[in-house]
Design a protein around this motif. Structure first.
Motif, PDB file in Angstrom:
ATOM      1  N   HIS A  37       2.158  -6.648 -14.024  1.00  6.88           N
ATOM      2  CA  HIS A  37       1.416  -6.523 -12.768  1.00  6.88           C
ATOM      3  C   HIS A  37       0.441  -5.369 -12.931  1.00  6.88           C
ATOM      4  O   HIS A  37       0.832  -4.296 -13.385  1.00  6.88           O
ATOM      5  N   GLY A  38      -0.815  -5.597 -12.559  1.00  7.31           N
ATOM      6  CA  GLY A  38      -1.846  -4.582 -12.721  1.00  7.31           C
ATOM      7  C   GLY A  38      -1.558  -3.284 -11.990  1.00  7.31           C
ATOM      8  O   GLY A  38      -2.135  -2.252 -12.299  1.00  7.31           O
ATOM      9  N   GLY A  39      -0.651  -3.336 -10.995  1.00 11.82           N
ATOM     10  CA  GLY A  39      -0.382  -2.142 -10.210  1.00 11.82           C
ATOM     11  C   GLY A  39       0.831  -1.350 -10.675  1.00 11.82           C
ATOM     12  O   GLY A  39       1.103  -0.288 -10.150  1.00 11.82           O
ATOM     13  N   THR A 137       8.109  -1.197  -9.272  1.00 12.30           N
ATOM     14  CA  THR A 137       7.258  -1.103  -8.086  1.00 12.30           C
ATOM     15  C   THR A 137       7.892  -0.198  -7.034  1.00 12.30           C
ATOM     16  O   THR A 137       7.250   0.693  -6.486  1.00 12.30           O
ATOM     17  N   GLY A 172       8.310  -4.761   1.561  1.00 10.13           N
ATOM     18  CA  GLY A 172       8.118  -6.121   1.064  1.00 10.13           C
ATOM     19  C   GLY A 172       7.442  -6.217  -0.290  1.00 10.13           C
ATOM     20  O   GLY A 172       7.206  -7.315  -0.789  1.00 10.13           O
ATOM     21  N   ALA A 173       7.140  -5.077  -0.911  1.00  7.67           N
ATOM     22  CA  ALA A 173       6.426  -5.123  -2.195  1.00  7.67           C
ATOM     23  C   ALA A 173       7.277  -5.789  -3.282  1.00  7.67           C
ATOM     24  O   ALA A 173       6.748  -6.541  -4.103  1.00  7.67           O
ATOM     25  N   ALA A 175       9.409  -8.193  -3.018  1.00  3.33           N
ATOM     26  CA  ALA A 175       9.329  -9.643  -2.830  1.00  3.33           C
ATOM     27  C   ALA A 175       7.956 -10.158  -3.256  1.00  3.33           C
ATOM     28  O   ALA A 175       7.829 -11.242  -3.819  1.00  3.33           O
ATOM     29  N   ALA A 176       6.913  -9.358  -3.003  1.00  8.81           N
ATOM     30  CA  ALA A 176       5.559  -9.784  -3.335  1.00  8.81           C
ATOM     31  C   ALA A 176       5.333  -9.823  -4.844  1.00  8.81           C
ATOM     32  O   ALA A 176       4.637 -10.699  -5.350  1.00  8.81           O
ATOM     33  N   VAL A 177       5.910  -8.891  -5.589  1.00  4.58           N
ATOM     34  CA  VAL A 177       5.636  -8.847  -7.033  1.00  4.58           C
ATOM     35  C   VAL A 177       6.606  -9.690  -7.850  1.00  4.58           C
ATOM     36  O   VAL A 177       6.291 -10.050  -8.989  1.00  4.58           O
ATOM     37  N   CYS A 178       7.778 -10.029  -7.326  1.00 10.30           N
ATOM     38  CA  CYS A 178       8.785 -10.755  -8.109  1.00 10.30           C
ATOM     39  C   CYS A 178       8.195 -12.053  -8.663  1.00 10.30           C
ATOM     40  O   CYS A 178       7.790 -12.931  -7.896  1.00 10.30           O
TER      41      CYS A 178
ATOM     42  N   GLU B  91      -5.689  -7.579  -8.594  1.00 15.42           N
ATOM     43  CA  GLU B  91      -4.765  -7.500  -9.721  1.00 15.42           C
ATOM     44  C   GLU B  91      -3.780  -6.339  -9.550  1.00 15.42           C
ATOM     45  O   GLU B  91      -2.658  -6.388 -10.002  1.00 15.42           O
ATOM     46  N   ARG B  92      -4.250  -5.276  -8.916  1.00 11.91           N
ATOM     47  CA  ARG B  92      -3.421  -4.078  -8.790  1.00 11.91           C
ATOM     48  C   ARG B  92      -2.596  -4.062  -7.512  1.00 11.91           C
ATOM     49  O   ARG B  92      -1.693  -3.241  -7.380  1.00 11.91           O
TER      50      ARG B  92
END
Lengths: 257, 180
Positions: A37-39, A137, A172-173, A175-178, B91-92
């Motif tokens: 993930h870019g973040g 995250t 909720g991050a 859940a968003a990145v999974c 993306e980030r």
């Protein structure tokens, strides 16, 4: 310092230290990823983004594009070579064997022409592939540490992911990145329900908007936003729609008068 | 010449043409009939809401000292310089929604899947091609216009919309760059 490298026969210029995955951004070269993930910090957990690189002596070796930096002028990189595809197939096969219920893996397997494992081992109802993106995250990006990753637990055959439901702020991050969708978030009757891997749960009471009275935010996430902003957050007790309308209310009142 | 988005709420019909044009402009294909078949259905970056009986398009104001930029933990949300729009690098974005909670104008939303924030980018891609922002181009009643600053000045003088125009004016520098 800018370096010239060649990816699949295409010469490009990139800054030293750029990862290969970052270098192909914007080009029509596709490197599949799963736990990237870019973040969040790259981690090469899933081993899907494998590419082949050539050293000074012309020897080729397989490496993960998400963490491998470009260091050398004239470096050759291959993203579709037979060795690369083989490495990705191997990674997928082992992921599929332990996690046969993850749809994304099957789609990927079809794309790469991976043979379907004859006897999938270990039912994995949780669908988690242990990439740890949720923990990176939560702990590193947001600094909450409700989800943490303990590498040593892997050796003991335990789940290396730990969640402390009482520390969750309900942003909720995770859940968003999974990437496999096995962390779930659901807002119902004023409560945000978080569920991790079908095993752990948290219920967080949502805050009502000071204007319309609708439930709109978890207090913990709102507190994070207030903490991070310089100065104060005007209107932060109101839901986004009420904030937007309040800001424009003045306009419409002026129109009427 | 420097131009910027200018909203005249009393002209808004509430037809949502701006929302549709925005969603299409930010779809993968950029074409309506292909966009409706894309796997991830594109969503608008602005909303039309009704205040009393007056419909209003709600835009990102691209604040100079933007709270969404301050609260973003991954620096996905960024303003590259004074007078430039606030842009979100999708993306980030980790979908933590802190920017949604921080925005004082309430114009940020998470997408349908709750994965990433939806953020107006002032159509910088279109500006580079010499086009107007999609919402302004699509508006049939000219409630949303893309006007030279001087013209806005002449229309408004020291009028009541000044507070909003000051924020809008922050966008002008970039528009003049993109448009050459």
């Amino acid at each position: 310092m800018a370096l010239r490298i060649t990816i699949d026969g295409r010469e490009i210029r990139v800054e030293t230290g750029t990862t290969i995955l970052e270098a192909v951004e914007g080009l029509d070269i596709h490197i599949p990823t799963l736990c990237y993930h870019g973040g969040a910090r790259p981690y090469r957990a899933c081993q899907i983004c494998r590419v082949e690189i050539e050293d000074e002596q012309g020897r080729r070796r397989v490496a993960s594009a998400c963490t491998m930096p470009v260091r050398r002028e004239g470096q050759q990189v291959y993203t579709r070579s037979e060795a690369v595809l083989e490495a990705r197939r191997e990674a997928l096969q082992s992921l599929l064997a332990s996690h046969p219920k993850v749809d994304w893996l099957w789609e990927m397997a079809e794309e790469l022409g991976v043979a379907i494992p004859e006897s999938p081992v270990g039912p994995a109802p949780e669908g988690c592939i242990l990439c740890g993106l949720c923990a990176r995250t939560c702990s590193e990006v947001l600094g909450i540490e409700a989800i943490t990753y303990d590498r040593h637990a892997l050796g003991d055959g335990e789940l290396p992911l730990r969640v402390d439901p009482s520390a969750c702020i309900g942003c909720g991050a995770c859940a968003a990145v999974c990437p496999t969708g096995v962390i779930k978030q659901d807002d119902r009757d004023g409560w945000r329900q978080m569920e991790w891997w079908g095993m752990e749960r948290a219920e967080i009471e949502l805050q009502r908007c000071a204007g319309c009275g609708e439930y709109f935010a978890s207090p913990g996430a709102l507190a994070q936003a207030r903490k991070r902003v310089r100065g104060s957050l005007p209107m932060s007790d109101f839901c986004p729609t009420c904030r937007a309308l309040a800001a424009r209310q003045k306009l419409t009142l002026e129109i009427r008068t | 010449m420097e131009r910027t988005i200018y909203v005249e709420p009393e002209r808004c019909l509430g037809c949502s043409s701006c929302e549709l044009a925005c969603a299409v402009a930010h779809s993968q294909s950029g074409e309506l009939f292909q966009a409706i078949r894309e796997n991830l259905l594109s969503e608008p970056r602005l909303q039309v809401e009704v205040v009393g009986d007056q419909p209003l398009p709600l835009h990102c104001l691209h604040c100079e000292d933007a709270p969404c930029v301050q609260v973003c933990p991954t620096e996905a949300m960024a303003k590259t310089g004074p007078g430039e729009p606030v842009i979100c690098d999708r993306e980030r974005c980790v979908g933590c929604s802190l920017c949604v909670l921080a925005c004082p104008y309430g114009v940020l939303r998470l997408d349908r899947g709750g994965k990433k924030v939806l953020k107006c980018d002032l159509c910088i891609g279109r500006l580079g091609q010499g086009l107007e922002p999609a919402c302004a181009e699509a508006c049939p009643s000219s409630a949303i216009q893309f006007l030279p600053l001087e013209e806005i000045d002449q229309r408004e003088g020291d009028g009541w919309r000044k507070e909003f125009l000051i924020v809008y004016r922050g966008q002008a520098a970039l528009i003049s760059q993109a448009g050459g």
